[in-house]
Design an enzyme around this catalytic site. Sequence first.
Site, PDB file in Angstrom:
ATOM      1  N   GLY A   1      -6.779  11.770   5.821  1.00  8.83           N
ATOM      2  CA  GLY A   1      -7.559  11.609   4.601  1.00  8.83           C
ATOM      3  C   GLY A   1      -8.927  11.144   5.043  1.00  8.83           C
ATOM      4  O   GLY A   1      -9.047  10.121   5.710  1.00  8.83           O
TER       5      GLY A   1
ATOM      6  N   ASN B   1     -10.637   6.584  17.207  1.00  7.45           N
ATOM      7  CA  ASN B   1      -9.924   6.913  18.449  1.00  7.45           C
ATOM      8  C   ASN B   1     -10.257   8.270  19.060  1.00  7.45           C
ATOM      9  O   ASN B   1      -9.861   8.523  20.195  1.00  7.45           O
ATOM     10  CB  ASN B   1      -8.408   6.864  18.181  1.00  7.45           C
ATOM     11  CG  ASN B   1      -7.963   5.505  17.684  1.00  7.45           C
ATOM     12  OD1 ASN B   1      -8.084   4.516  18.384  1.00  7.45           O
ATOM     13  ND2 ASN B   1      -7.448   5.461  16.459  1.00  7.45           N
TER      14      ASN B   1
ATOM     15  N   GLY C   1     -11.741   8.575  13.413  1.00  6.27           N
ATOM     16  CA  GLY C   1     -13.056   8.010  13.683  1.00  6.27           C
ATOM     17  C   GLY C   1     -13.042   6.937  14.754  1.00  6.27           C
ATOM     18  O   GLY C   1     -13.969   6.830  15.557  1.00  6.27           O
TER      19      GLY C   1
ATOM     20  N   LYS D   1       3.366   1.163   3.092  1.00  4.60           N
ATOM     21  CA  LYS D   1       2.877   0.271   4.139  1.00  4.60           C
ATOM     22  C   LYS D   1       2.708  -1.127   3.551  1.00  4.60           C
ATOM     23  O   LYS D   1       2.144  -1.271   2.470  1.00  4.60           O
ATOM     24  CB  LYS D   1       1.543   0.760   4.695  1.00  4.60           C
ATOM     25  CG  LYS D   1       1.624   2.056   5.474  1.00  4.60           C
ATOM     26  CD  LYS D   1       0.320   2.383   6.177  1.00  4.60           C
ATOM     27  CE  LYS D   1      -0.760   2.736   5.190  1.00  4.60           C
ATOM     28  NZ  LYS D   1      -2.019   3.152   5.877  1.00  4.60           N
TER      29      LYS D   1
ATOM     30  N   GLU E   1      -7.459  -2.068   5.783  1.00  2.01           N
ATOM     31  CA  GLU E   1      -7.343  -2.187   4.327  1.00  2.01           C
ATOM     32  C   GLU E   1      -6.424  -3.329   3.930  1.00  2.01           C
ATOM     33  O   GLU E   1      -6.647  -4.002   2.917  1.00  2.01           O
ATOM     34  CB  GLU E   1      -6.832  -0.861   3.745  1.00  2.01           C
ATOM     35  CG  GLU E   1      -7.808   0.279   3.876  1.00  2.01           C
ATOM     36  CD  GLU E   1      -7.223   1.626   3.514  1.00  2.01           C
ATOM     37  OE1 GLU E   1      -7.919   2.420   2.876  1.00  2.01           O
ATOM     38  OE2 GLU E   1      -6.049   1.879   3.875  1.00  2.01           O
TER      39      GLU E   1
ATOM     40  N   ARG F   1      -2.732  -2.163  -3.269  1.00  2.00           N
ATOM     41  CA  ARG F   1      -3.774  -1.145  -3.284  1.00  2.00           C
ATOM     42  C   ARG F   1      -3.473  -0.203  -4.436  1.00  2.00           C
ATOM     43  O   ARG F   1      -2.408   0.406  -4.500  1.00  2.00           O
ATOM     44  CB  ARG F   1      -3.788  -0.363  -1.975  1.00  2.00           C
ATOM     45  CG  ARG F   1      -4.723   0.852  -2.000  1.00  2.00           C
ATOM     46  CD  ARG F   1      -4.698   1.557  -0.653  1.00  2.00           C
ATOM     47  NE  ARG F   1      -5.453   2.806  -0.680  1.00  2.00           N
ATOM     48  CZ  ARG F   1      -4.898   4.018  -0.735  1.00  2.00           C
ATOM     49  NH1 ARG F   1      -3.574   4.146  -0.763  1.00  2.00           N
ATOM     50  NH2 ARG F   1      -5.644   5.101  -0.743  1.00  2.00           N
TER      51      ARG F   1
ATOM     52  N   MET G   1      -4.601  15.875  13.925  1.00  2.00           N
ATOM     53  CA  MET G   1      -5.725  16.171  14.818  1.00  2.00           C
ATOM     54  C   MET G   1      -5.302  16.175  16.284  1.00  2.00           C
ATOM     55  O   MET G   1      -5.800  16.990  17.082  1.00  2.00           O
ATOM     56  CB  MET G   1      -6.852  15.165  14.584  1.00  2.00           C
ATOM     57  CG  MET G   1      -8.115  15.441  15.371  1.00  2.00           C
ATOM     58  SD  MET G   1      -8.894  17.051  14.998  1.00  2.00           S
ATOM     59  CE  MET G   1      -9.623  16.719  13.389  1.00  2.00           C
TER      60      MET G   1
ATOM     61  N   HIS H   1     -11.345   5.347  -0.815  1.00  2.00           N
ATOM     62  CA  HIS H   1     -11.378   4.600   0.458  1.00  2.00           C
ATOM     63  C   HIS H   1     -12.267   3.358   0.349  1.00  2.00           C
ATOM     64  O   HIS H   1     -12.774   2.846   1.354  1.00  2.00           O
ATOM     65  CB  HIS H   1     -11.875   5.479   1.622  1.00  2.00           C
ATOM     66  CG  HIS H   1     -10.897   6.530   2.045  1.00  2.00           C
ATOM     67  ND1 HIS H   1     -11.287   7.803   2.393  1.00  2.00           N
ATOM     68  CD2 HIS H   1      -9.552   6.504   2.172  1.00  2.00           C
ATOM     69  CE1 HIS H   1     -10.221   8.522   2.721  1.00  2.00           C
ATOM     70  NE2 HIS H   1      -9.151   7.748   2.595  1.00  2.00           N
TER      71      HIS H   1
ATOM     72  N   ARG I   1      -5.922  18.773   2.870  1.00  2.00           N
ATOM     73  CA  ARG I   1      -6.736  18.940   1.662  1.00  2.00           C
ATOM     74  C   ARG I   1      -7.965  19.781   1.989  1.00  2.00           C
ATOM     75  O   ARG I   1      -8.572  19.617   3.048  1.00  2.00           O
ATOM     76  CB  ARG I   1      -7.169  17.582   1.109  1.00  2.00           C
ATOM     77  CG  ARG I   1      -6.023  16.737   0.612  1.00  2.00           C
ATOM     78  CD  ARG I   1      -6.500  15.350   0.184  1.00  2.00           C
ATOM     79  NE  ARG I   1      -5.746  14.297   0.847  1.00  2.00           N
ATOM     80  CZ  ARG I   1      -6.060  13.012   0.793  1.00  2.00           C
ATOM     81  NH1 ARG I   1      -7.115  12.605   0.110  1.00  2.00           N
ATOM     82  NH2 ARG I   1      -5.330  12.113   1.422  1.00  2.00           N
TER      83      ARG I   1
ATOM     84  N   ASN J   1       0.867  -1.173   0.000  1.00  2.00           N
ATOM     85  CA  ASN J   1       0.000   0.000   0.000  1.00  2.00           C
ATOM     86  C   ASN J   1       0.907   1.227   0.000  1.00  2.00           C
ATOM     87  O   ASN J   1       1.436   1.621   1.037  1.00  2.00           O
ATOM     88  CB  ASN J   1      -0.908  -0.025   1.230  1.00  2.00           C
ATOM     89  CG  ASN J   1      -1.885   1.124   1.288  1.00  2.00           C
ATOM     90  OD1 ASN J   1      -1.795   2.087   0.526  1.00  2.00           O
ATOM     91  ND2 ASN J   1      -2.832   1.042   2.212  1.00  2.00           N
TER      92      ASN J   1
END
Length: 392
Positions: free
Chosen positions: A212, A332, A330, A15, A379, A95, A284, A183, A241, A8
């Site tokens: 993202g 954590n 989302g 990754k 993923e 991916r 964040m 996604h 973004r 990925n």
Amino acid sequence: MKTILTVNGGSSSLKCALFELKGNSLTLLYCFKVGNILNTARFRVKDASGTILEQSTPDYLSVPMEERHQACLQTILDWLNQHLPESSSVAIGHRVVHGGDHFSEPCVISDEIKAQLNALIPLAPLHQPYNLRLIEACESLAPNLPQVACFDTMFHSKQSNLEKNYALPRQYTDEGIRRYGFHGLSYEFIQRQLNQLQSPSLNTVVCHLGAGASMCAIKQGASVASSMGFTAVDGLPMGSRCGNIDPGVLLYLQRQHQMDADEIETLIYKQSGWLGVSGISSDMLELHRAEQPEAEEAIEMFCYRAALEIGRLSAALEGLEQIVFTGGVGENDADVRQRILNRCRWLGITYSEDANQKNENLISLNDSTVTVRVIATNEETMIATHVLELIS
């Protein structure tokens, strides 16, 4: 030991994950990440429990840029040869960000497939070239292994033309200018988890929130609408973004600030979003720690736009029955979830603040008209599952 390796890759990171294959079952063995590969790279290995086994800073600066992803992949393969010499990979799963209108399911990569993926580069210029570069690196390093492409767009491929098409002259739609959504591997993984929880057919909005970020409306297990459009810059404001923006703003920047296409691309992909609004960070956690009002504005704007998007996607579903939070933020960030859910109380949502703070799987209360869940996405597992299904 038979294994499947997943790959990925992004523009500045790689990754990978290694899964042991026993019959028709997969077991995660190791996760690898090489970050910041354009500068001082960081290499990290974790086992299935999340324990860090190794960290280092390999020097790739002397490696030509077009060969750097292959050098990163070689680092991972060297580690495996040293620590797991008895393993034997049977396939590699990739991916691939963009499948266009051509690919609605995974496929074994051939020269013809690569040519088709190469033709899609103009639709995803910041991602597709790196995906192709890693495919070629794997072909060079492991020429006898099947390579399987898994597309981030394929989960959304059956959306209606009403959702996918822009109100443009048909010649541009026929050229491929339409909403694709991204996604998809994450959303497909979440849907399979919902199948196991026996709530697969509920009208669901999945919120994949992170640096993202996107959201997807799922009806009867299929994607019917998503927040991202022609590119992965559309929809919610993200780490760097901008998300949804009036195209007239871009015309203004061209005319009044003499910005060319490359400068606008840098602005909307790398200088905007949480970073642009706060002037502090695209992370964040750092925004939560900061005491400046601009950081608070960036967080609140993100949550406000997410709540608005839940409203739009609820309309696409013709009724909302379930919300799932996933992705790094989302899964954590209880504060972000709380802010979003508080703005959606008009939908009849009630939730346990204690369950939310503990990141529990089910956080809605029994009297809530909408079930609210927190489910970790994966993923890499989705890619490995697709590879297994295809080669079987």
